[in-house]
Design a protein around this motif. Structure first.
Motif, PDB file in Angstrom:
ATOM      1  N   UNK A 316     -17.808  12.461 -30.601  1.00 39.23           N
ATOM      2  CA  UNK A 316     -19.239  12.295 -30.392  1.00 39.23           C
ATOM      3  C   UNK A 316     -19.505  11.574 -29.071  1.00 39.23           C
ATOM      4  N   UNK A 317     -20.762  11.515 -28.704  1.00 41.07           N
ATOM      5  CA  UNK A 317     -21.212  10.778 -27.528  1.00 41.07           C
ATOM      6  C   UNK A 317     -22.127   9.660 -28.014  1.00 41.07           C
ATOM      7  N   UNK A 318     -21.831   8.435 -27.609  1.00 41.28           N
ATOM      8  CA  UNK A 318     -22.615   7.281 -28.055  1.00 41.28           C
ATOM      9  C   UNK A 318     -23.241   6.611 -26.842  1.00 41.28           C
ATOM     10  N   UNK A 319     -24.578   6.426 -26.839  1.00 38.93           N
ATOM     11  CA  UNK A 319     -25.239   5.809 -25.684  1.00 38.93           C
ATOM     12  C   UNK A 319     -24.906   4.331 -25.562  1.00 38.93           C
ATOM     13  N   UNK A 320     -24.997   3.827 -24.342  1.00 39.44           N
ATOM     14  CA  UNK A 320     -24.721   2.418 -24.065  1.00 39.44           C
ATOM     15  C   UNK A 320     -26.025   1.708 -23.724  1.00 39.44           C
ATOM     16  N   UNK A 321     -26.399   0.725 -24.547  1.00 43.52           N
ATOM     17  CA  UNK A 321     -27.566  -0.083 -24.198  1.00 43.52           C
ATOM     18  C   UNK A 321     -27.178  -0.984 -23.029  1.00 43.52           C
ATOM     19  N   UNK A 322     -28.148  -1.627 -22.434  1.00 46.92           N
ATOM     20  CA  UNK A 322     -27.899  -2.394 -21.219  1.00 46.92           C
ATOM     21  C   UNK A 322     -26.847  -3.480 -21.423  1.00 46.92           C
ATOM     22  N   UNK A 323     -26.838  -4.131 -22.590  1.00 49.48           N
ATOM     23  CA  UNK A 323     -25.856  -5.191 -22.852  1.00 49.48           C
ATOM     24  C   UNK A 323     -24.437  -4.633 -22.851  1.00 49.48           C
ATOM     25  N   UNK A 324     -24.246  -3.405 -23.367  1.00 47.00           N
ATOM     26  CA  UNK A 324     -22.924  -2.782 -23.391  1.00 47.00           C
ATOM     27  C   UNK A 324     -22.502  -2.394 -21.975  1.00 47.00           C
ATOM     28  N   UNK A 400     -25.459   8.798 -38.782  1.00 46.14           N
ATOM     29  CA  UNK A 400     -24.181   9.505 -38.859  1.00 46.14           C
ATOM     30  C   UNK A 400     -23.727   9.978 -37.479  1.00 46.14           C
ATOM     31  N   UNK A 401     -24.678  10.428 -36.663  1.00 41.36           N
ATOM     32  CA  UNK A 401     -24.342  10.895 -35.318  1.00 41.36           C
ATOM     33  C   UNK A 401     -23.818   9.747 -34.459  1.00 41.36           C
ATOM     34  N   UNK A 402     -24.396   8.577 -34.605  1.00 37.16           N
ATOM     35  CA  UNK A 402     -23.970   7.413 -33.818  1.00 37.16           C
ATOM     36  C   UNK A 402     -22.570   6.963 -34.224  1.00 37.16           C
ATOM     37  N   UNK A 403     -22.295   6.969 -35.533  1.00 46.11           N
ATOM     38  CA  UNK A 403     -21.041   6.404 -36.012  1.00 46.11           C
ATOM     39  C   UNK A 403     -19.966   7.430 -36.362  1.00 46.11           C
ATOM     40  N   UNK A 404     -20.281   8.706 -36.186  1.00 46.70           N
ATOM     41  CA  UNK A 404     -19.252   9.721 -36.388  1.00 46.70           C
ATOM     42  C   UNK A 404     -18.933  10.006 -37.829  1.00 46.70           C
ATOM     43  N   UNK A 405     -19.951   9.913 -38.694  1.00 54.45           N
ATOM     44  CA  UNK A 405     -19.751  10.243 -40.108  1.00 54.45           C
ATOM     45  C   UNK A 405     -20.157  11.690 -40.353  1.00 54.45           C
ATOM     46  N   UNK A 406     -19.529  12.334 -41.348  1.00 56.17           N
ATOM     47  CA  UNK A 406     -19.946  13.669 -41.757  1.00 56.17           C
ATOM     48  C   UNK A 406     -21.285  13.552 -42.466  1.00 56.17           C
ATOM     49  N   UNK A 407     -22.221  14.408 -42.105  1.00 57.84           N
ATOM     50  CA  UNK A 407     -23.564  14.322 -42.671  1.00 57.84           C
ATOM     51  C   UNK A 407     -23.624  14.781 -44.117  1.00 57.84           C
ATOM     52  N   UNK A 408     -22.832  15.796 -44.435  1.00 55.52           N
ATOM     53  CA  UNK A 408     -22.928  16.361 -45.785  1.00 55.52           C
ATOM     54  C   UNK A 408     -23.849  17.554 -45.818  1.00 55.52           C
ATOM     55  N   UNK A 409     -24.671  17.720 -44.790  1.00 53.02           N
ATOM     56  CA  UNK A 409     -25.566  18.865 -44.672  1.00 53.02           C
ATOM     57  C   UNK A 409     -24.962  19.822 -43.663  1.00 53.02           C
ATOM     58  N   UNK A 410     -24.546  21.021 -44.120  1.00 58.22           N
ATOM     59  CA  UNK A 410     -23.885  21.978 -43.244  1.00 58.22           C
ATOM     60  C   UNK A 410     -24.763  22.328 -42.051  1.00 58.22           C
ATOM     61  N   UNK A 411     -26.083  22.369 -42.242  1.00 56.20           N
ATOM     62  CA  UNK A 411     -26.987  22.727 -41.154  1.00 56.20           C
ATOM     63  C   UNK A 411     -26.881  21.752 -39.990  1.00 56.20           C
TER      64      UNK A 411
END
Length: 438
Positions: A316-324, A400-411
Motif C-alpha cells: 500500500x501507499x501511506x501518506x506522511x503528515x508533516x511531523x513524519x 484498512x487502506x492505511x494499515x494494510x488490512x483486508x477489507x472483507x468486501x471483494x468490491x
C-alpha cells in the motif's frame, strides 16, 4: 548403535530412505544417480553430509537434503515430477525424543493410519503433502535466499515442521487433491490436543494453506483449498491481549533518547500505523517526500530486497503528515554519504532479523518510559492509530487502506483504492492539537 530412553533408534532412523551413517557417526544422504543421467552428471551417486550426529537433527535435515537432490535432478529431467520421500511404516515410529516435536507432545505411539486413498484419487494428481512442500520451497527459493544463516534455517524448519505435523495428524502423506475440510479440522484438533495456543495453531494452519495453495496454482487445479479461511477463535479477545498506547504514553515514547535510526522509526510507526518490519525494511526509494515537488509525501510499503510483506493486502501507499516528513528530514541530516535508492533507509535494522533487533531495543525504550503493562508493546503504536481513527469516525475501508488490512468486501479490491488526500485528512485529524507534536 544409537540409544535414547531405552529405544533402539537405529532401526527406525536407518530405515529412512537414503539415510546412512558414516564410520564417524555423522548422518548423510546417499543416493544413486539414475543410469540415464550418470553421463550428464559425471558421477554415480549423490552424497550430502547432514553434518550432525544427532538423530533429531538428522531426521529434519534429511527431508531438506532430499528436496535439494530432487530439485537438482529435476533440472536434468524437467518432465519428471519431484519424488516425495517415502517414510517407513508407522510401526517404526520413533519416540518423541527423536523428532522436532511440539512442546509437551509425545510421538512415541504410532498415529493410526486412515483409510488409503482410492486409485482414482491418487491418479488424478500425484502431488502429495511432501511434494507440495518441495514445490513451495523451490518457488520460494529466492525469498529464502534473502535470509542468511540461522534466520534462513528457522524459516525452512518452520515449513518442514508444519508438513510433518500435518502428515502425522492425517496418518499419511496424503495427496493434495484428496484433502478435505475434515482434514483441516483434524489438523486443528491435533495441534490443539498437544497444547498449542490459538495463535500458534492459526499460524500453522496459515502456513499449510500457503503451501497447498502453491500446488493448486502451479498445477492449475480448481479445487478449493480446505485450509482457506480456516482458523481457531482466540479465547482472549484482541483488546485484552494487546492494548493501544494512549496519547500521553505515545508522547513519553517519542521523547525518549534513542539512536537516530530508532528515533525516526518510532515516529514513522506512530504517524503511519505501519508494522515494525514494514518501516524497518524501507529503502530510500520507498520514501517519497513532498519536498521533492509532490503535493503529498508518502511511503510505499512493498516487497523489496530488504524484506517481504506479511500479506498481499500489506502492499500500500501511506501518506506522511508533516511531523513524519520532518522526522525523516532530520534523520537524513545525520547521514553523511548519499545513499543508493535501493539501500536500506535504516541499515542497522533493514536486514534479515533486523526488525527483531529493533523490536527488542524499542521494547526497552517503552519500558524505560514507564509503560509496564504487559499488554502494551511496540505494536501498540499501530493499535493506537487504529483506535484513534475509529474514535474520529474514519470509515473502516479507509482505516484498512492505511494499515494494510483486508477489507472483507471483494468490491474494495477493484479500482485505484483511496487517494492520499482521503487518507492524510484522517491521519492529520487524529493528531491535530496533540501535545507531543509541539
Amino acid at each position: 548403535m544409537i540409544q535414547a530412553e531405552g529405544y533402539n533408534l537405529s532401526r527406525w532412523l536407518l530405515s529412512l530412505p537414503y539415510l546412512q551413517r558414516s564410520r564417524h557417526g555423522v548422518f548423510r544422504y546417499r543416493r544413486a544417480v539414475p543410469l540415464r543421467l550418470r553421463e550428464a552428471v559425471g558421477k554415480r551417486e549423490i552424497l550430502i553430509s547432514l553434518r550432525t550426529k544427532n538423530p533429531a537433527d538428522a531426521e529434519l535435515r534429511l527431508l531438506q537434503a532430499h528436496l535439494d537432490a530432487e530439485t537438482w535432478l529435476r533440472a536434468l529431467r524437467p518432465d519428471s515430477p519431484i519424488e516425495p520421500l517415502r517414510w517407513p511404516s508407522r510401526t517404526l515410529n520413533p519416540p518423541a525424543s527423536t523428532a522436532p516435536a511440539l512442546r509437551g507432545v509425545s510421538l512415541a505411539l504410532p498415529v493410526p493410519l486412515k483409510a488409503p486413498q482410492t486409485p482414482e484419487t491418487s491418479q488424478l494428481h500425484p502431488v502429495t503433502l511432501t511434494g507440495a512442500l518441495a514445490l513451495y520451497l523451490r518457488l520460494k527459493e529466492g525469498e529464502f535466499a534473502t535470509f542468511k544463516g540461522r534466520q534462513r534455517q528457522v524459516r525452512l524448519n518452520e515449513k518442514h515442521r508444519v508438513i510433518r505435523y500435518l502428515t502425522q495428524a492425517l496418518g499419511s502423506d496424503k495427496a493434495v487433491v484428496a484433502l478435505t475440510r475434515e482434514d483441516a479440522r483434524s489438523f486443528r484438533d491435533f495441534l490443539k490436543s498437544n497444547g498449542l495456543a490459538p495463535g500458534s495453531i492459526n499460524k500453522n494452519i496459515k502456513i499449510a494453506a500457503a503451501i497447498i495453495q502453491t500446488t493448486l496454482i502451479e498445477h492449475q487445479l480448481t479445487i478449493r483449498n480446505p485450509f482457506h479461511n480456516f482458523h481457531v477463535a482466540n479465547e482472549i479477545a484482541d483488546r485484552d491481549a494487546r492494548l493501544p498506547l494512549n496519547k500521553e504514553e505515545i508522547g513519553l515514547v517519542l521523547r525518549l533518547n534513542m539512536n537516530e535510526e530508532l528515533s525516526a522509526i518510532v515516529k514513522l510507526l506512530t504517524f503511519t500505523g505501519a508494522r515494525l518490519n514494514e518501516i524497518a525494511g524501507l529503502t530510500w526509494d520507498d520514501i517519497r517526500l513532498s519536498a521533492a515537488g509532490r503535493e503529498i509525501g508518502y511511503i510505499e510499503i512493498r516487497a523489496n530486497a530488504v524484506r517481504t510483506l506479511k500479506t498481499a493486502n500489506s502492499r500500500r501507499t501511506v501518506p506522511l503528515i508533516s511531523a513524519a516528513e520532518y522526522a525523516i528530514l532530520q534523520y537524513r541530516k545525520t547521514i553523511t554519504d548519499t545513499p543508493s535508492p535501493s539501500a536500506p533507509a535504516f541499515p542497522r535494522y533493514g536486514r534479515p532479523g533486523g526488525s527483531d533487533a529493533a523490536s527488542s531495543a524499542l521494547m526497552k525504550a517503552v519500558r524505560k518510559a514507564g509503560i509496564t503493562d504487559a499488554r502494551k508493546s511496540v505494536h501498540s503504536l499501530r493499535h493506537a492509530l487504529k483506535q484513534m481513527l475509529r474514535e474520529a469516525g474514519c470509515p473502516k475501508d479507509i482505516r484498512d487502506a492505511i494499515q494494510g488490512h483486508a477489507s472483507g468486501d471483494i468490491a474494495e479490491n477493484y479500482g485505484l483504492g483511496h487517494s492520499l488526500k482521503q487518507m492524510i485528512f484522517w491521519i492529520e485529524s487524529v493528531f491535530k492539537n496533540t501535545k507531543f507534536l509541539n
